[in-house]
Write a protein that holds these residues in place. Structure first.
Motif, PDB file in Angstrom:
ATOM      1  N   TYR A  36       0.824  -1.184   0.000  1.00 20.57           N
ATOM      2  CA  TYR A  36       0.000   0.000   0.000  1.00 20.57           C
ATOM      3  C   TYR A  36       0.872   1.253   0.000  1.00 20.57           C
ATOM      4  O   TYR A  36       1.942   1.279   0.607  1.00 20.57           O
ATOM      5  CB  TYR A  36      -0.933   0.020   1.224  1.00 20.57           C
ATOM      6  CG  TYR A  36      -2.186  -0.815   1.047  1.00 20.57           C
ATOM      7  CD1 TYR A  36      -2.165  -2.196   1.266  1.00 20.57           C
ATOM      8  CD2 TYR A  36      -3.381  -0.232   0.649  1.00 20.57           C
ATOM      9  CE1 TYR A  36      -3.314  -2.953   1.098  1.00 20.57           C
ATOM     10  CE2 TYR A  36      -4.527  -0.981   0.480  1.00 20.57           C
ATOM     11  CZ  TYR A  36      -4.480  -2.344   0.704  1.00 20.57           C
ATOM     12  OH  TYR A  36      -5.624  -3.099   0.537  1.00 20.57           O
ATOM     13  N   GLY A  41      -2.094  12.511   5.160  1.00 19.26           N
ATOM     14  CA  GLY A  41      -3.492  12.897   5.299  1.00 19.26           C
ATOM     15  C   GLY A  41      -4.457  12.081   4.478  1.00 19.26           C
ATOM     16  O   GLY A  41      -5.660  12.395   4.444  1.00 19.26           O
ATOM     17  N   LYS A  42      -3.979  11.033   3.838  1.00 13.59           N
ATOM     18  CA  LYS A  42      -4.836  10.200   2.984  1.00 13.59           C
ATOM     19  C   LYS A  42      -4.872   8.773   3.508  1.00 13.59           C
ATOM     20  O   LYS A  42      -4.052   8.363   4.314  1.00 13.59           O
ATOM     21  CB  LYS A  42      -4.311  10.194   1.540  1.00 13.59           C
ATOM     22  CG  LYS A  42      -4.167  11.566   0.920  1.00 13.59           C
ATOM     23  CD  LYS A  42      -5.520  12.204   0.680  1.00 13.59           C
ATOM     24  CE  LYS A  42      -5.375  13.516  -0.071  1.00 13.59           C
ATOM     25  NZ  LYS A  42      -6.696  14.177  -0.243  1.00 13.59           N
ATOM     26  N   GLY A  43      -5.856   7.998   3.006  1.00  8.17           N
ATOM     27  CA  GLY A  43      -5.902   6.596   3.349  1.00  8.17           C
ATOM     28  C   GLY A  43      -4.936   5.790   2.496  1.00  8.17           C
ATOM     29  O   GLY A  43      -4.511   6.239   1.427  1.00  8.17           O
ATOM     30  N   PRO A  44      -4.565   4.604   2.958  1.00  4.32           N
ATOM     31  CA  PRO A  44      -3.688   3.740   2.159  1.00  4.32           C
ATOM     32  C   PRO A  44      -4.373   3.356   0.845  1.00  4.32           C
ATOM     33  O   PRO A  44      -5.584   3.128   0.811  1.00  4.32           O
ATOM     34  CB  PRO A  44      -3.488   2.511   3.043  1.00  4.32           C
ATOM     35  CG  PRO A  44      -3.865   2.944   4.418  1.00  4.32           C
ATOM     36  CD  PRO A  44      -4.913   4.000   4.251  1.00  4.32           C
ATOM     37  N   ALA A  45      -3.588   3.267  -0.201  1.00  6.79           N
ATOM     38  CA  ALA A  45      -4.107   2.875  -1.517  1.00  6.79           C
ATOM     39  C   ALA A  45      -3.301   1.696  -2.025  1.00  6.79           C
ATOM     40  O   ALA A  45      -2.069   1.716  -1.981  1.00  6.79           O
ATOM     41  CB  ALA A  45      -4.025   4.042  -2.497  1.00  6.79           C
TER      42      ALA A  45
ATOM     43  N   PHE B  91      -9.736   4.443   9.658  1.00  9.02           N
ATOM     44  CA  PHE B  91     -10.002   4.191   8.248  1.00  9.02           C
ATOM     45  C   PHE B  91     -11.039   3.090   8.105  1.00  9.02           C
ATOM     46  O   PHE B  91     -10.940   2.036   8.730  1.00  9.02           O
ATOM     47  CB  PHE B  91      -8.731   3.749   7.516  1.00  9.02           C
ATOM     48  CG  PHE B  91      -7.667   4.806   7.437  1.00  9.02           C
ATOM     49  CD1 PHE B  91      -6.533   4.739   8.225  1.00  9.02           C
ATOM     50  CD2 PHE B  91      -7.801   5.874   6.554  1.00  9.02           C
ATOM     51  CE1 PHE B  91      -5.548   5.708   8.142  1.00  9.02           C
ATOM     52  CE2 PHE B  91      -6.827   6.848   6.464  1.00  9.02           C
ATOM     53  CZ  PHE B  91      -5.703   6.768   7.265  1.00  9.02           C
ATOM     54  N   TYR B 102     -10.245  -1.504  -0.340  1.00  7.26           N
ATOM     55  CA  TYR B 102     -10.207  -0.098  -0.714  1.00  7.26           C
ATOM     56  C   TYR B 102     -10.487   0.730   0.530  1.00  7.26           C
ATOM     57  O   TYR B 102     -11.499   0.532   1.207  1.00  7.26           O
ATOM     58  CB  TYR B 102     -11.248   0.200  -1.796  1.00  7.26           C
ATOM     59  CG  TYR B 102     -10.994  -0.546  -3.086  1.00  7.26           C
ATOM     60  CD1 TYR B 102     -11.473  -1.837  -3.269  1.00  7.26           C
ATOM     61  CD2 TYR B 102     -10.251   0.046  -4.105  1.00  7.26           C
ATOM     62  CE1 TYR B 102     -11.226  -2.527  -4.444  1.00  7.26           C
ATOM     63  CE2 TYR B 102     -10.002  -0.640  -5.291  1.00  7.26           C
ATOM     64  CZ  TYR B 102     -10.488  -1.936  -5.452  1.00  7.26           C
ATOM     65  OH  TYR B 102     -10.242  -2.613  -6.620  1.00  7.26           O
ATOM     66  N   PHE B 103      -9.561   1.649   0.786  1.00  7.78           N
ATOM     67  CA  PHE B 103      -9.634   2.444   2.004  1.00  7.78           C
ATOM     68  C   PHE B 103     -10.263   3.805   1.732  1.00  7.78           C
ATOM     69  O   PHE B 103     -10.057   4.403   0.682  1.00  7.78           O
ATOM     70  CB  PHE B 103      -8.233   2.651   2.584  1.00  7.78           C
ATOM     71  CG  PHE B 103      -7.695   1.450   3.298  1.00  7.78           C
ATOM     72  CD1 PHE B 103      -7.292   0.323   2.596  1.00  7.78           C
ATOM     73  CD2 PHE B 103      -7.589   1.442   4.681  1.00  7.78           C
ATOM     74  CE1 PHE B 103      -6.801  -0.795   3.263  1.00  7.78           C
ATOM     75  CE2 PHE B 103      -7.092   0.336   5.357  1.00  7.78           C
ATOM     76  CZ  PHE B 103      -6.695  -0.782   4.653  1.00  7.78           C
ATOM     77  N   GLY B 104     -10.989   4.294   2.734  1.00  5.70           N
ATOM     78  CA  GLY B 104     -11.496   5.646   2.689  1.00  5.70           C
ATOM     79  C   GLY B 104     -10.429   6.638   3.116  1.00  5.70           C
ATOM     80  O   GLY B 104      -9.323   6.247   3.488  1.00  5.70           O
ATOM     81  N   PRO B 105     -10.765   7.936   3.098  1.00  4.75           N
ATOM     82  CA  PRO B 105      -9.788   8.975   3.426  1.00  4.75           C
ATOM     83  C   PRO B 105      -9.524   9.105   4.914  1.00  4.75           C
ATOM     84  O   PRO B 105      -8.578   9.781   5.323  1.00  4.75           O
ATOM     85  CB  PRO B 105     -10.438  10.248   2.880  1.00  4.75           C
ATOM     86  CG  PRO B 105     -11.903   9.952   2.935  1.00  4.75           C
ATOM     87  CD  PRO B 105     -12.043   8.498   2.654  1.00  4.75           C
TER      88      PRO B 105
END
Lengths: 112, 112
Positions: A36, A41-45, B91, B102-105
């Motif tokens: 990931y 400031g963001k979620g893992p992708a 999250f 798939y993760f949210g912000p």
């Protein structure tokens, strides 16, 4: 709890270089290994994922190499770009489970 | 592209108060998760939810935590009596038949 050791903790690479991040695991019952990418400031992708029956998987500039005998898997970022600067986490799940356990993370900085 | 959404983006609460964090998973997904990330640390699994019941939970997910899918779209995490150490990014994630989560912000929870 089964552990996975992620290294290095931080990494500085010049633009165009190769970034390599390693994870070493203990539990042979792991059967799913995603990587990931997380920006501040963001979620893992999800970047890319592999299963133990495959030794290598490539998607664009990102490659996972899996060494089952050494119990290691690595993320290679070819032609690293400043936009790749982020924190990268290896993760895994046990056979039959969906819960992901994350590594400690590697903060990558790609210098222009 | 479908994405996981979370509200609020930032929640400030007093110690001992109840909070509810909300998530809207991707619409055709079947599995729902909550993870948390204490500032600067790795992402930790809390709970997974499938077919209207908890399928897995971690040691972190004690009696102070609960999850609910009150309708066909929302997925909530409730913390009954918040502690200072509950301060973290929370999250939500969802997955379909594949393993990809798939993760949210995230929701930043600050307990004062």
């Amino acid at each position: 709890q089964q552990q996975v050791k992620q290294s290095p903790q931080s990494l500085i690479v010049q633009k165009g270089g190769i970034s390599i991040i390693n994870c070493a695991y203990e539990n042979t019952a792991f059967d799913y290994f995603p990587w990931y990418q997380q920006f501040p400031g963001k979620g893992p992708a999800l970047l890319i994922a592999i299963r133990p029956d495959v030794s290598e998987k490539k998607e664009g500039r990102f490659t996972i190499s899996f060494n089952k005998s050494a119990k290691q898997f690595s993320l290679h970022i070819m032609d690293s770009q400043p936009g790749d600067s982020a924190t990268y986490f290896c993760a895994w799940s046990d056979t039959g489970r969906r819960a992901l356990t994350f590594g400690s993370g590697t903060r990558l900085q790609v210098q222009p | 592209e479908p994405e996981v959404t979370q509200t609020p983006s930032h929640q400030v609460t007093q110690m001992g108060q109840e909070v509810i964090l909300r998530c809207v998973p991707i619409s055709n997904h079947l599995y729902f998760y909550w993870y948390r990330q204490i500032l600067g640390q790795k992402v930790e699994f809390l709970v997974s939810f499938y077919n209207n019941e908890i399928s897995e939970k971690s040691e972190i997910f004690d009696d102070q935590f609960s999850v609910e899918r009150p309708d066909g779209s929302n997925f909530t995490l409730k913390i009954r009596s918040t502690k200072l150490e509950d301060s973290a990014m929370y999250f939500c994630a969802s997955s379909g038949v594949s393993d990809t989560q798939y993760f949210g912000p995230g929701t930043r929870l600050t307990v004062l």
